[in-house]
Design a protein around this motif. Structure first.
Motif, mmCIF file in Angstrom:
data_model
loop_
_atom_site.group_PDB
_atom_site.id
_atom_site.type_symbol
_atom_site.label_atom_id
_atom_site.label_comp_id
_atom_site.label_asym_id
_atom_site.label_seq_id
_atom_site.Cartn_x
_atom_site.Cartn_y
_atom_site.Cartn_z
ATOM 1 N N ALA A 83 0.926 -0.823 -0.168
ATOM 2 C CA ALA A 83 0.264 0.092 -0.340
ATOM 3 C C ALA A 83 0.563 1.214 -0.103
ATOM 4 C CB ALA A 83 -1.172 -0.352 1.335
ATOM 5 N N GLN A 84 2.255 1.201 0.974
ATOM 6 C CA GLN A 84 3.153 2.105 0.801
ATOM 7 C C GLN A 84 3.544 2.880 -0.604
ATOM 8 O OE1 GLN A 84 5.467 2.650 4.121
ATOM 9 N NE2 GLN A 84 7.640 3.164 2.465
ATOM 10 N N GLN A 85 3.986 1.118 -1.297
ATOM 11 C CA GLN A 85 4.282 1.532 -2.768
ATOM 12 C C GLN A 85 3.652 2.350 -3.530
ATOM 13 O OE1 GLN A 85 5.944 -2.146 -2.941
ATOM 14 N NE2 GLN A 85 7.481 -2.448 -2.239
ATOM 15 N N VAL A 86 2.091 1.708 -3.209
ATOM 16 C CA VAL A 86 1.148 2.021 -4.422
ATOM 17 C C VAL A 86 0.615 3.562 -4.433
ATOM 18 C CG1 VAL A 86 -0.579 1.951 -5.610
ATOM 19 C CG2 VAL A 86 0.645 -0.208 -4.956
ATOM 20 N N PHE A 87 0.642 4.344 -3.030
ATOM 21 C CA PHE A 87 -0.257 5.224 -2.761
ATOM 22 C C PHE A 87 0.843 6.005 -2.932
ATOM 23 C CE2 PHE A 87 -2.398 3.586 0.887
ATOM 24 C CZ PHE A 87 -3.356 3.279 0.604
ATOM 25 N N ALA A 88 2.223 5.511 -3.035
ATOM 26 C CA ALA A 88 3.880 7.122 -2.940
ATOM 27 C C ALA A 88 3.485 7.020 -4.997
ATOM 28 C CB ALA A 88 5.159 5.987 -2.796
ATOM 29 N N ASP A 89 3.198 5.818 -5.489
ATOM 30 C CA ASP A 89 3.323 6.186 -7.660
ATOM 31 C C ASP A 89 2.204 6.574 -7.423
ATOM 32 O OD1 ASP A 89 5.597 4.328 -6.967
ATOM 33 O OD2 ASP A 89 4.674 2.685 -7.432
ATOM 34 N N ARG A 90 1.027 6.245 -7.260
ATOM 35 C CA ARG A 90 -0.108 7.046 -7.230
ATOM 36 C C ARG A 90 -1.153 7.924 -7.228
ATOM 37 N NH1 ARG A 90 0.644 3.860 -12.236
ATOM 38 N NH2 ARG A 90 0.774 1.439 -11.399
ATOM 39 N N GLY A 91 -0.494 7.870 -5.192
ATOM 40 C CA GLY A 91 -1.687 9.500 -5.296
ATOM 41 C C GLY A 91 -2.708 8.271 -4.068
ATOM 42 N N TYR A 92 -3.152 8.908 -3.108
ATOM 43 C CA TYR A 92 -4.396 8.146 -2.436
ATOM 44 C C TYR A 92 -5.034 7.687 -3.142
ATOM 45 C CZ TYR A 92 -7.899 7.316 0.437
ATOM 46 O OH TYR A 92 -8.849 6.061 1.309
ATOM 47 N N ALA A 93 -5.771 8.907 -3.705
ATOM 48 C CA ALA A 93 -7.457 8.543 -4.537
ATOM 49 C C ALA A 93 -6.550 8.188 -5.900
ATOM 50 C CB ALA A 93 -7.281 10.104 -5.314
ATOM 51 N N ASP A 94 -5.624 8.049 -6.522
ATOM 52 C CA ASP A 94 -6.016 6.718 -7.625
ATOM 53 C C ASP A 94 -5.273 5.531 -7.313
ATOM 54 O OD1 ASP A 94 -6.754 8.787 -9.161
ATOM 55 O OD2 ASP A 94 -5.254 9.906 -10.188
ATOM 56 N N ALA A 95 -4.886 5.079 -5.896
ATOM 57 C CA ALA A 95 -4.727 3.686 -6.099
ATOM 58 C C ALA A 95 -5.854 2.658 -5.959
ATOM 59 C CB ALA A 95 -4.021 3.762 -4.108
ATOM 60 N N GLY A 96 -5.280 1.478 -6.219
ATOM 61 C CA GLY A 96 -6.248 0.824 -6.077
ATOM 62 C C GLY A 96 -6.022 -0.644 -5.240
ATOM 63 N N ILE A 97 -7.046 -0.916 -5.129
ATOM 64 C CA ILE A 97 -7.332 -2.314 -4.498
ATOM 65 C C ILE A 97 -6.345 -3.428 -5.135
ATOM 66 C CG2 ILE A 97 -8.582 -3.628 -3.326
ATOM 67 C CD1 ILE A 97 -7.572 -1.557 -1.802
ATOM 68 N N ALA A 98 -6.789 -3.579 -6.001
ATOM 69 C CA ALA A 98 -6.255 -4.827 -7.090
ATOM 70 C C ALA A 98 -4.524 -3.986 -7.304
ATOM 71 C CB ALA A 98 -7.212 -4.518 -8.760
ATOM 72 N N GLU A 99 -4.070 -3.731 -7.532
ATOM 73 C CA GLU A 99 -2.796 -3.099 -7.221
ATOM 74 C C GLU A 99 -2.087 -3.296 -6.440
ATOM 75 O OE1 GLU A 99 1.033 -0.206 -9.433
ATOM 76 O OE2 GLU A 99 -1.378 0.180 -8.930
ATOM 77 N N ILE A 100 -2.612 -3.231 -5.042
ATOM 78 C CA ILE A 100 -2.115 -3.379 -3.579
ATOM 79 C C ILE A 100 -2.401 -4.632 -3.934
ATOM 80 C CG2 ILE A 100 -2.810 -3.019 -1.123
ATOM 81 C CD1 ILE A 100 -3.602 -0.148 -1.939
ATOM 82 N N VAL A 101 -3.308 -5.596 -3.692
ATOM 83 C CA VAL A 101 -2.809 -6.845 -3.927
ATOM 84 C C VAL A 101 -2.132 -7.551 -4.838
ATOM 85 C CG1 VAL A 101 -4.669 -9.005 -4.242
ATOM 86 C CG2 VAL A 101 -5.334 -6.728 -3.354
ATOM 87 N N GLU A 102 -2.323 -7.063 -5.829
ATOM 88 C CA GLU A 102 -0.995 -7.627 -6.820
ATOM 89 C C GLU A 102 0.484 -7.284 -6.347
ATOM 90 O OE1 GLU A 102 0.061 -7.080 -11.484
ATOM 91 O OE2 GLU A 102 -0.876 -5.936 -10.749
ATOM 92 N N ARG A 103 0.538 -6.320 -6.062
ATOM 93 C CA ARG A 103 1.756 -6.732 -5.462
ATOM 94 C C ARG A 103 2.411 -6.996 -3.998
ATOM 95 N NH1 ARG A 103 4.785 -0.385 -6.473
ATOM 96 N NH2 ARG A 103 3.399 0.377 -8.496
ATOM 97 N N SER A 104 1.349 -7.178 -2.919
ATOM 98 C CA SER A 104 2.035 -7.870 -2.194
ATOM 99 C C SER A 104 1.932 -9.511 -2.189
ATOM 100 C CB SER A 104 0.300 -7.558 -0.752
ATOM 101 O OG SER A 104 -0.675 -8.072 -0.888
#
Length: 213
Positions: free
Chosen positions: A36-57
């Motif tokens: 989540a930290q990585q995705v929030f940093a890359d996309r910003g909170y608003a554009d961060a997606g659950i699917a990408e967080i799940v994929e990365r984790s």
């Protein structure tokens, strides 16, 4: 009578099973927070997606919702983890200074401020997430509440052992000093290197001393 809970650590009884389950849960939570930290940093909170967080984790979406309830829960958990580390570092530094014989309230305050700012550098990837004001609904209130807590703690620390209530001047001083530390944390988290971060910390502490006295 010996029960399964009395078995030594590392055994195969109920206690050992509990420990393994807790360890797996901790690993799951940490994997989700890291992603989540990585995705929030890359996309910003608003554009961060659950699917990408799940994929990365590599963790299931069901586990994500089970542990954190969604994206907002992950954001709050990251924020609480960071602020918890900052508070603990500051408290340890103040305690160590007291044990070393320091009793000057300003010196104790500076010890805590320096430790807090050091965490801003050590946890800079996380700290940067919260600088832009993005976040779920209610996050600004959450930040204000924590800021008020910090101001109250700093007011108490700067008052020393006199036991007398802080007057308006003392409250305003604490507000100003706490605000300076918070803004400095932003600069430290975005410093280009450790040497620059250390320079900022040293200069901020010198400014805080001048303001406090």
């Amino acid at each position: 009578m010996t029960t399964s809970r009395a078995r030594p650590a590392g055994g195969t009884g109920e206690a050992g099973g509990d420990r393994r389950q807790w360890a797996r849960a901790d690993a799951t939570r940490q994997a989700l927070l890291t992603a989540a930290q990585q995705v929030f940093a890359d996309r910003g909170y608003a554009d961060a997606g659950i699917a990408e967080i799940v994929e990365r984790s590599g963790i299931s979406v069901g586990s994500l919702y089970h542990h954190y309830g969604g994206k907002a829960g992950l954001y709050v958990a990251l924020w609480e983890e960071l602020t918890g580390e900052q508070e603990e570092a500051a408290a340890r530094a103040v305690s160590a200074a007291r044990k070393g014989g320091e009793d000057d309230p300003i010196a104790l305050f500076i010890a805590g401020a320096r430790a807090y700012l050091r965490v801003c550098w050590e946890r800079r990837e996380a700290a940067r997430l919260f600088h832009g004001g993005e976040g779920p609904s209610g996050s600004s209130l959450m930040r204000r509440s924590r800021a008020q807590h910090w101001i109250a703690q700093n007011t108490k620390l700067l008052r020393g052992t006199s036991g007398t209530p802080a007057g308006r001047a003392g409250q305003v001083l604490s507000l100003v000093l706490t605000t300076v530390i918070g803004e400095a944390g932003r600069e430290i988290a975005t410093a280009e290197g450790e040497a620059e971060a250390a320079e900022i910390i040293d200069e901020v502490c010198r400014i805080l001393i001048r303001l406090a006295r």
